[in-house]
Write a protein that holds these residues in place. Structure first.
Motif, PDB file in Angstrom:
ATOM      1  N   ILE A 533       0.831  -1.205   0.000  1.00  0.00           N
ATOM      2  CA  ILE A 533       0.000   0.000   0.000  1.00  0.00           C
ATOM      3  C   ILE A 533       0.867   1.257   0.000  1.00  0.00           C
ATOM      4  O   ILE A 533       0.563   2.243  -0.679  1.00  0.00           O
ATOM      5  N   ASP A 534       1.977   1.192   0.734  1.00  0.00           N
ATOM      6  CA  ASP A 534       2.889   2.339   0.802  1.00  0.00           C
ATOM      7  C   ASP A 534       3.734   2.496  -0.451  1.00  0.00           C
ATOM      8  O   ASP A 534       4.409   3.517  -0.618  1.00  0.00           O
ATOM      9  N   GLY A 535       3.734   1.479  -1.330  1.00  0.00           N
ATOM     10  CA  GLY A 535       4.575   1.526  -2.523  1.00  0.00           C
ATOM     11  C   GLY A 535       6.051   1.352  -2.228  1.00  0.00           C
ATOM     12  O   GLY A 535       6.897   1.740  -3.038  1.00  0.00           O
ATOM     13  N   ALA A 536       6.382   0.746  -1.061  1.00  0.00           N
ATOM     14  CA  ALA A 536       7.778   0.545  -0.651  1.00  0.00           C
ATOM     15  C   ALA A 536       8.272  -0.782  -1.228  1.00  0.00           C
ATOM     16  O   ALA A 536       8.167  -1.836  -0.581  1.00  0.00           O
ATOM     17  N   THR A 537       8.794  -0.747  -2.446  1.00  0.00           N
ATOM     18  CA  THR A 537       9.203  -1.987  -3.108  1.00  0.00           C
ATOM     19  C   THR A 537      10.361  -2.672  -2.388  1.00  0.00           C
ATOM     20  O   THR A 537      10.474  -3.904  -2.457  1.00  0.00           O
ATOM     21  N   ASP A 538      11.226  -1.907  -1.693  1.00  0.00           N
ATOM     22  CA  ASP A 538      12.324  -2.549  -0.991  1.00  0.00           C
ATOM     23  C   ASP A 538      11.802  -3.399   0.164  1.00  0.00           C
ATOM     24  O   ASP A 538      12.265  -4.530   0.383  1.00  0.00           O
ATOM     25  N   ARG A 539      10.801  -2.886   0.908  1.00  0.00           N
ATOM     26  CA  ARG A 539      10.230  -3.678   1.998  1.00  0.00           C
ATOM     27  C   ARG A 539       9.411  -4.855   1.472  1.00  0.00           C
ATOM     28  O   ARG A 539       9.394  -5.932   2.077  1.00  0.00           O
ATOM     29  N   VAL A 540       8.719  -4.654   0.340  1.00  0.00           N
ATOM     30  CA  VAL A 540       8.007  -5.783  -0.273  1.00  0.00           C
ATOM     31  C   VAL A 540       8.996  -6.876  -0.657  1.00  0.00           C
ATOM     32  O   VAL A 540       8.767  -8.063  -0.418  1.00  0.00           O
ATOM     33  N   GLY A 541      10.114  -6.461  -1.266  1.00  0.00           N
ATOM     34  CA  GLY A 541      11.128  -7.440  -1.647  1.00  0.00           C
ATOM     35  C   GLY A 541      11.698  -8.169  -0.447  1.00  0.00           C
ATOM     36  O   GLY A 541      11.888  -9.396  -0.490  1.00  0.00           O
ATOM     37  N   LEU A 542      11.966  -7.452   0.651  1.00  0.00           N
ATOM     38  CA  LEU A 542      12.481  -8.104   1.849  1.00  0.00           C
ATOM     39  C   LEU A 542      11.478  -9.107   2.395  1.00  0.00           C
ATOM     40  O   LEU A 542      11.840 -10.241   2.755  1.00  0.00           O
ATOM     41  N   GLY A 543      10.200  -8.711   2.446  1.00  0.00           N
ATOM     42  CA  GLY A 543       9.183  -9.634   2.940  1.00  0.00           C
ATOM     43  C   GLY A 543       9.052 -10.873   2.077  1.00  0.00           C
ATOM     44  O   GLY A 543       8.913 -11.990   2.587  1.00  0.00           O
ATOM     45  N   MET A 544       9.124 -10.708   0.758  1.00  0.00           N
ATOM     46  CA  MET A 544       9.019 -11.859  -0.142  1.00  0.00           C
ATOM     47  C   MET A 544      10.216 -12.783  -0.018  1.00  0.00           C
ATOM     48  O   MET A 544      10.077 -14.009  -0.047  1.00  0.00           O
ATOM     49  N   VAL A 545      11.423 -12.210   0.130  1.00  0.00           N
ATOM     50  CA  VAL A 545      12.618 -13.043   0.285  1.00  0.00           C
ATOM     51  C   VAL A 545      12.546 -13.847   1.581  1.00  0.00           C
ATOM     52  O   VAL A 545      12.843 -15.059   1.610  1.00  0.00           O
ATOM     53  N   VAL A 546      12.145 -13.193   2.680  1.00  0.00           N
ATOM     54  CA  VAL A 546      12.046 -13.899   3.957  1.00  0.00           C
ATOM     55  C   VAL A 546      10.984 -14.992   3.880  1.00  0.00           C
ATOM     56  O   VAL A 546      11.191 -16.120   4.345  1.00  0.00           O
ATOM     57  N   MET A 547       9.837 -14.677   3.275  1.00  0.00           N
ATOM     58  CA  MET A 547       8.794 -15.685   3.131  1.00  0.00           C
ATOM     59  C   MET A 547       9.275 -16.851   2.267  1.00  0.00           C
ATOM     60  O   MET A 547       9.008 -18.025   2.577  1.00  0.00           O
ATOM     61  N   SER A 548       9.999 -16.551   1.205  1.00  0.00           N
ATOM     62  CA  SER A 548      10.525 -17.605   0.336  1.00  0.00           C
ATOM     63  C   SER A 548      11.494 -18.508   1.098  1.00  0.00           C
ATOM     64  O   SER A 548      11.477 -19.730   0.923  1.00  0.00           O
ATOM     65  N   LEU A 549      12.332 -17.920   1.948  1.00  0.00           N
ATOM     66  CA  LEU A 549      13.271 -18.719   2.744  1.00  0.00           C
ATOM     67  C   LEU A 549      12.523 -19.643   3.700  1.00  0.00           C
ATOM     68  O   LEU A 549      12.872 -20.827   3.843  1.00  0.00           O
ATOM     69  N   PHE A 550      11.504 -19.110   4.368  1.00  0.00           N
ATOM     70  CA  PHE A 550      10.707 -19.946   5.273  1.00  0.00           C
ATOM     71  C   PHE A 550      10.083 -21.113   4.517  1.00  0.00           C
ATOM     72  O   PHE A 550      10.129 -22.266   4.965  1.00  0.00           O
ATOM     73  N   VAL A 551       9.465 -20.802   3.364  1.00  0.00           N
ATOM     74  CA  VAL A 551       8.777 -21.840   2.595  1.00  0.00           C
ATOM     75  C   VAL A 551       9.763 -22.873   2.074  1.00  0.00           C
ATOM     76  O   VAL A 551       9.531 -24.095   2.173  1.00  0.00           O
ATOM     77  N   LEU A 552      10.882 -22.413   1.538  1.00  0.00           N
ATOM     78  CA  LEU A 552      11.852 -23.329   0.957  1.00  0.00           C
ATOM     79  C   LEU A 552      12.444 -24.257   2.009  1.00  0.00           C
ATOM     80  O   LEU A 552      12.538 -25.476   1.802  1.00  0.00           O
ATOM     81  N   LEU A 553      12.822 -23.713   3.152  1.00  0.00           N
ATOM     82  CA  LEU A 553      13.413 -24.534   4.209  1.00  0.00           C
ATOM     83  C   LEU A 553      12.397 -25.534   4.748  1.00  0.00           C
ATOM     84  O   LEU A 553      12.731 -26.708   4.981  1.00  0.00           O
TER      85      LEU A 553
END
Length: 573
Positions: A533-553
């Motif tokens: 909503i804030d348009g903060a692509t860097d925070r969106v990217g961080l959240g997606m990377v962390v979520m991907s790590l959780f899912v992958l592990l």
């Protein structure tokens, strides 16, 4: 090996009354498709991007637009399934990359895709509705494709060994074996998962048609944007209109498409003892009573059969494996993969070091842990409820048919439709949002488990069930030794896709709104939603990377070992 021509049953060339009915239905589809296509080519102006009317007279047109997007995404999902999933199942080296990537993709929230894809699609068609339409279709695609791909991948890995041996004995090439053995074996499960994928598209349709990323705000005409506007205006009557319209749309495509597909897929059951024959759906009965349309469909079937019997590729007897070359390829493959991983990891670390502090990263990882806890609780509750219910439904063909439409409709309910009840309930009794928003996540997970369990129980060999009855195997022994082992592969497939659905649903359930009231639960989904909503692509990217790590592990440590174990020990050979 030549396939004998299909019988024509003495069909007349002249069309009859049933041909006229069928042609009217086809013409209606063509007109609807042309109407939707015309609207996709109009210029994208502020008026067309945000004008959503709550008058129910607009709902038929909105329903048509939404249905077109859903089926366009489903067609793209089928193409993806027959390319990506087949490649992952057929190539051991490719599967080592494609399967983990699929694990990640199915769990990345839709808003995460929107953040990076809206600008891309709008740039492809500047100033046109086509760009926004493609962004919405791609978003729906991301809620459908992964489930179908996992279904195909699991089916290709669990083809019974005796059927594989028969294919080798007949000297079938790889092409013939794929179309004459592996695809027919996968069709029953694939049809069921296509149904739940359509429902998954409905679950996220609000986010696909209401695009809000930073300064970009587009509301595409459709049921999803209608529901979003009704929620913003606290219009319960409009939400009721949307529910009735959804019921009509789901009933229409259930009757016209999925019931005929389920009846057709029953031809590919591997069980030796056939159960009670189901009556043909009215669409198939209509097609069989036509003259011209049936003649055309038979010609199409013969053409597809001819293509499936083409001797493309080599037969297994013509292939001489070389262990030394295979070992060298493995070494080169892992070296290349390791080098790419190091380069990519270095780029990611450099970017993270320039944009985030260590405390921010650990904070987001803590939020990921909270969402993981909600995902596990949701999977446990869904399994305890729907595994026995799915088995009870799947073991009786009549019950399965009756439950099919009800399950489709309930699975299609967007979580947003329940936001008013939950928000008002939590506010009225001053409850903890971290706990009481979690049940909403169940809406995005339980149906994956139910549909896969019903598919597994429906395809359970009836001769084994008959043997268990003859030996009077009952109670706990029946569950532990007969039924549960037979549905383990289906449960694993459903649990993997349900896990991804739960992570994806976190984006919709950890932040619930009703009018001006917004409730948030601490978690990674709420973090990504707010960053979007804030348009903060860097925070969106961080959240997606962390979520991907959780899912992958988690998938590497739990789901993949379980899937491999099920493939070795719980298939009917």
């Amino acid at each position: 090996m030549n396939e004998p021509p299909l019988p024509t049953h003495g069909l007349r060339v002249r069309p009859n009354l049933f041909d006229l009915v069928g042609l009217v239905i086809l013409m209606g589809f063509a007109v609807a498709l042309a109407t939707v296509g015309r609207h996709m080519l109009v210029p994208l102006s502020p008026a067309t991007a945000q004008a959503i009317h709550l008058d129910p007279s607009w709902l038929p047109g909105y329903a048509l637009r939404t249905t077109f997007r859903m089926f366009a995404a489903l067609l793209a999902s089928v193409v993806f399934t027959f390319t990506y999933a087949v490649w992952a199942a057929k190539s051991r080296r490719a599967g080592q990359i494609l399967v983990p990537v699929l694990d990640i993709l199915q769990s990345v929230p839709i808003l995460g895709f929107l953040t990076f894809t809206v600008v891309f699609f709008l740039g492809l068609f500047p100033g046109r509705m086509m760009g926004a339409e493609l962004a919405a279709i791609f978003t729906i695609f991301t809620s459908q494709a992964w489930n179908m791909a996992f279904s195909m991948y699991q089916s290709l890995r669990t083809v019974p060994a005796d059927l594989e041996e028969a294919a080798r004995g007949f000297g079938l090439t790889a092409w013939q074996r794929f179309w004459r053995l592996e695809v027919p074996f996968a069709i029953p499960s694939l049809v069921w998962n296509a149904m739940i994928s359509m429902s998954g598209g409905w679950f996220m349709v609000v986010y696909s048609e209401t695009i809000t990323v930073g300064n970009t705000d587009i509301a595409l005409p459709g049921i999803g944007s209608y529901v979003g506007t009704a929620i913003a205006h606290r219009d319960l009557l409009a939400i009721l209109y949307a529910i009735v319209t959804m019921l009509a749309v789901i009933l229409a495509y259930d009757q016209l498409l999925f019931r005929p597909l389920v009846a057709w897929s029953a031809r590919f059951s591997i069980e030796d003892t056939q159960g009670e024959a189901a009556p043909d759906p009215w669409v198939l009965a209509l097609l069989r009573r036509t003259s011209l349309l049936r003649r055309a469909s038979d010609a199409l079937g013969r053409a597809l059969t001819f293509i499936g019997w083409l001797r493309i590729g080599r037969a297994p007897s013509d292939i001489t494996p070389s262990h030394m070359s295979g070992r060298m390829l493995d070494i080169a493959w892992w070296a290349c993969l390791g080098g790419c991983t190091l380069v990519l990891g270095e780029k990611v670390l450099a970017y993270a070091a320039g944009h985030f502090t260590a405390s921010q990263v650990f904070q987001v990882m803590g939020l990921g842990g909270l969402t993981l806890l909600r995902v596990l609780v949701t999977l446990l509750v869904a399994s305890l409820i729907w595994v026995p219910v799915g088995i009870w439904l799947g073991l009786d063909a009549r019950r399965a048919r009756r439950a099919q439409f009800v399950a489709q409709f309930m699975a299609a309910f967007p979580a947003n439709l329940f936001f008013p009840l939950f928000v008002l309930f939590i506010v009225r009794f001053h409850l903890n949002s971290n706990i009481w928003l979690t049940p909403l996540m169940l809406l995005g997970t339980q149906w994956y488990i139910l549909f896969n369990i019903v598919a597994g129980a429906s395809s359970y060999p009836t001769d084994l069930l008959e043997a268990a009855r003859n030996f009077q195997v009952r109670g706990t022994l029946w569950w532990m030794r007969v039924m549960l082992p037979g549905i383990v592969p289906f449960f694993i497939t459903g649990a993997i896709t349900a896990s991804g659905g739960a992570w994806n649903a976190a984006i919709a359930t950890e932040m619930a709104s009703w009018g001006s009231t917004t409730l948030r639960a601490q978690g990674l989904g709420a973090y990504i939603a707010q960053a979007t909503i804030d348009g903060a692509t860097d925070r969106v990217g961080l959240g997606m990377v962390v979520m991907s790590l959780f899912v992958l592990l988690f998938n590497r440590a739990v789901w993949r070992p379980l899937a491999n174990y099920a493939a070795r020990h719980f298939t009917f050979n």
